[in-house]
Scaffold this motif. Structure first.
Motif, mmCIF file in Angstrom:
data_model
loop_
_atom_site.group_PDB
_atom_site.id
_atom_site.type_symbol
_atom_site.label_atom_id
_atom_site.label_comp_id
_atom_site.label_asym_id
_atom_site.label_seq_id
_atom_site.Cartn_x
_atom_site.Cartn_y
_atom_site.Cartn_z
ATOM 1 N N MET A 1 0.838 -1.192 0.000
ATOM 2 C CA MET A 1 0.000 0.000 0.000
ATOM 3 C C MET A 1 0.878 1.248 0.000
ATOM 4 S SD MET A 1 -3.018 1.079 2.659
ATOM 5 C CE MET A 1 -4.045 -0.280 2.097
ATOM 6 N N ALA A 2 0.464 2.256 -0.744
ATOM 7 C CA ALA A 2 1.226 3.498 -0.844
ATOM 8 C C ALA A 2 1.318 4.178 0.514
ATOM 9 C CB ALA A 2 0.570 4.428 -1.854
ATOM 10 N N ASN A 3 2.472 4.775 0.780
ATOM 11 C CA ASN A 3 2.692 5.485 2.033
ATOM 12 C C ASN A 3 2.421 6.972 1.847
ATOM 13 O OD1 ASN A 3 3.593 3.200 3.479
ATOM 14 N ND2 ASN A 3 5.625 3.412 2.592
ATOM 15 N N LEU A 4 1.440 7.474 2.567
ATOM 16 C CA LEU A 4 1.164 8.908 2.572
ATOM 17 C C LEU A 4 1.580 9.457 3.924
ATOM 18 C CD1 LEU A 4 -0.063 11.524 1.430
ATOM 19 C CD2 LEU A 4 -2.284 10.773 2.338
ATOM 20 N N ILE A 5 2.558 10.364 3.925
ATOM 21 C CA ILE A 5 3.010 10.996 5.149
ATOM 22 C C ILE A 5 2.488 12.429 5.172
ATOM 23 C CG2 ILE A 5 4.991 11.754 6.504
ATOM 24 C CD1 ILE A 5 4.702 8.745 6.461
ATOM 25 N N ILE A 6 1.841 12.781 6.266
ATOM 26 C CA ILE A 6 1.332 14.137 6.458
ATOM 27 C C ILE A 6 2.147 14.770 7.572
ATOM 28 C CG2 ILE A 6 -0.670 15.533 7.101
ATOM 29 C CD1 ILE A 6 -2.397 13.112 6.076
ATOM 30 N N ILE A 7 2.801 15.875 7.264
ATOM 31 C CA ILE A 7 3.640 16.552 8.250
ATOM 32 C C ILE A 7 2.842 17.716 8.820
ATOM 33 C CG2 ILE A 7 5.828 17.718 8.669
ATOM 34 C CD1 ILE A 7 6.973 16.275 6.247
ATOM 35 N N GLY A 8 2.433 17.578 10.061
ATOM 36 C CA GLY A 8 1.619 18.598 10.709
ATOM 37 C C GLY A 8 0.325 18.010 11.231
ATOM 38 N N GLY A 9 0.033 18.266 12.508
ATOM 39 C CA GLY A 9 -1.154 17.696 13.128
ATOM 40 C C GLY A 9 -2.192 18.721 13.520
ATOM 41 N N GLY A 10 -2.251 19.824 12.795
ATOM 42 C CA GLY A 10 -3.288 20.820 13.017
ATOM 43 C C GLY A 10 -4.523 20.505 12.183
ATOM 44 N N PRO A 11 -5.426 21.470 12.011
ATOM 45 C CA PRO A 11 -6.667 21.200 11.276
ATOM 46 C C PRO A 11 -6.449 20.776 9.824
ATOM 47 C CG PRO A 11 -6.432 23.546 11.774
ATOM 48 C CD PRO A 11 -5.400 22.830 12.574
ATOM 49 N N ALA A 12 -5.435 21.335 9.146
ATOM 50 C CA ALA A 12 -5.178 20.950 7.753
ATOM 51 C C ALA A 12 -4.677 19.515 7.674
ATOM 52 C CB ALA A 12 -4.176 21.902 7.111
ATOM 53 N N GLY A 13 -3.691 19.183 8.503
ATOM 54 C CA GLY A 13 -3.130 17.842 8.478
ATOM 55 C C GLY A 13 -4.125 16.785 8.904
ATOM 56 N N LEU A 14 -4.877 17.058 9.964
ATOM 57 C CA LEU A 14 -5.864 16.080 10.439
ATOM 58 C C LEU A 14 -6.994 15.904 9.435
ATOM 59 C CD1 LEU A 14 -6.035 17.046 14.226
ATOM 60 C CD2 LEU A 14 -5.024 14.979 13.228
ATOM 61 N N SER A 15 -7.446 17.009 8.842
ATOM 62 C CA SER A 15 -8.481 16.919 7.814
ATOM 63 C C SER A 15 -8.007 16.052 6.653
ATOM 64 C CB SER A 15 -8.853 18.311 7.315
ATOM 65 O OG SER A 15 -9.742 18.252 6.218
#
Length: 285
Positions: free
Chosen positions: A1-15
């Motif tokens: 499965m493709a790895n998606l990394i999101i850097i940042g845990g604010g509203p943009a990252g969590l959304s």
């Protein structure tokens, strides 16, 4: 499965993570603290709340929602991002993370320390990206202003290229385990000296350190720092994206305050959703 990394845990990252998880991906959110939102006492202009709500409450609810949907939330400091044989590698103070796509969502860039000469000499010896500008300081003496892991990573990047690197902690204790070749100066900085370009660092006790360049690595790295290192276009301190939150680098997306515009939770949540949908489409070819 493709790895998606999101850097940042604010509203943009969590959304972004919520939309990605609902689409069947297994996103990982790397974050450090709750940013400006966590410190906000009262929010009364975000849809769906009859009474004012705190930023901390919004974040807690968003994290719980993301975890319920299978998102992995990891609190760590991200120190860099670079290209790998396939996709990217995101470096942290812990383990590295492989990524087929990245969404940058660490909020608005931090401000530089209020030291005279920094703003005046930006682009004339003052830089915010070692990997971008190290080439221009081949064989020269440079300094890095900062005391955390991010500053150490910037110093390591410069070390093979320049003649000398001095880490300026500006009064803070130096980090442990610095590699050989990096000098440390703990005295508080008074100003950055130079006419047309940086020539020296002046300390509050009157001493000076000759330097051809100063790299700012204060606090922790932000989205624009990562974007520049990967070759993404920026304008000022904002990342340039299109209507789908895509940068000019394939597989690299950005969302929220780091893209400029209206610095509000509502926009950040929208940006995160759009970035996730674009990343999903990219990963599925």
């Amino acid at each position: 499965m493709a790895n998606l990394i999101i850097i940042g845990g604010g509203p943009a990252g969590l959304s972004a993570s919520i939309y990605a998880a609902r689409a069947g991906l297994k996103p990982t959110v790397l974050y450090q603290g709750g940013g400006a939102l966590e410190k906000t006492d009262k929010i009364e202009n975000y849809f769906g709340f009859a009474q004012p709500v705190t930023g901390a409450h919004l974040l807690d609810e968003g994290r719980a929602q993301a975890e319920r949907l299978g998102v992995t939330l990891t609190e760590t400091e991200v120190t860099g991002a670079e290209y790998a044989e396939k996709g990217f590698v995101v470096k942290t103070t812990g383990q590295p993370y492989e990524a087929d796509a990245i969404i940058l969502a660490t909020g608005a860039p931090r401000s530089a320390p209020k030291i005279p000469g920094i703003a005046e000499l930006e682009g004339r010896g003052v830089s915010y990206c070692a990997i971008c500008d190290a080439f221009f300081y081949r064989g020269k003496s440079v300094a890095v202003l900062g005391q955390g892991e991010y500053a150490v990573e910037e110093a390591k990047t410069l070390l093979p290229v320049v003649s000398s690197v001095t880490l300026l902690t500006n009064g803070a204790e130096p980090p442990a385990g610095l590699p050989d070749g990096i000098s440390v100066e703990t005295r508080p900085v008074a100003r950055v000296a130079g006419e047309d370009k940086v020539s020296a660092i002046e300390f509050q006790d009157g001493a000076t350190l000759a330097a051809d360049g100063l790299f700012i690595a204060y606090g922790t790295a932000g989205s624009t720092d990562f974007a520049r290192k990967l070759g993404a276009m920026t304008e000022g301190r904002s990342i340039t994206v299109d209507g789908k939150m895509m940068t000019n680098v394939p597989g690299l997306f950005a969302a929220g305050d780091c893209t400029g515009g209206l610095l509000q939770v509502a926009k950040a949540v929208s940006d995160g959703a759009i970035a996730a949908m674009s990343a999903i489409k990219y990963l599925r070819g």
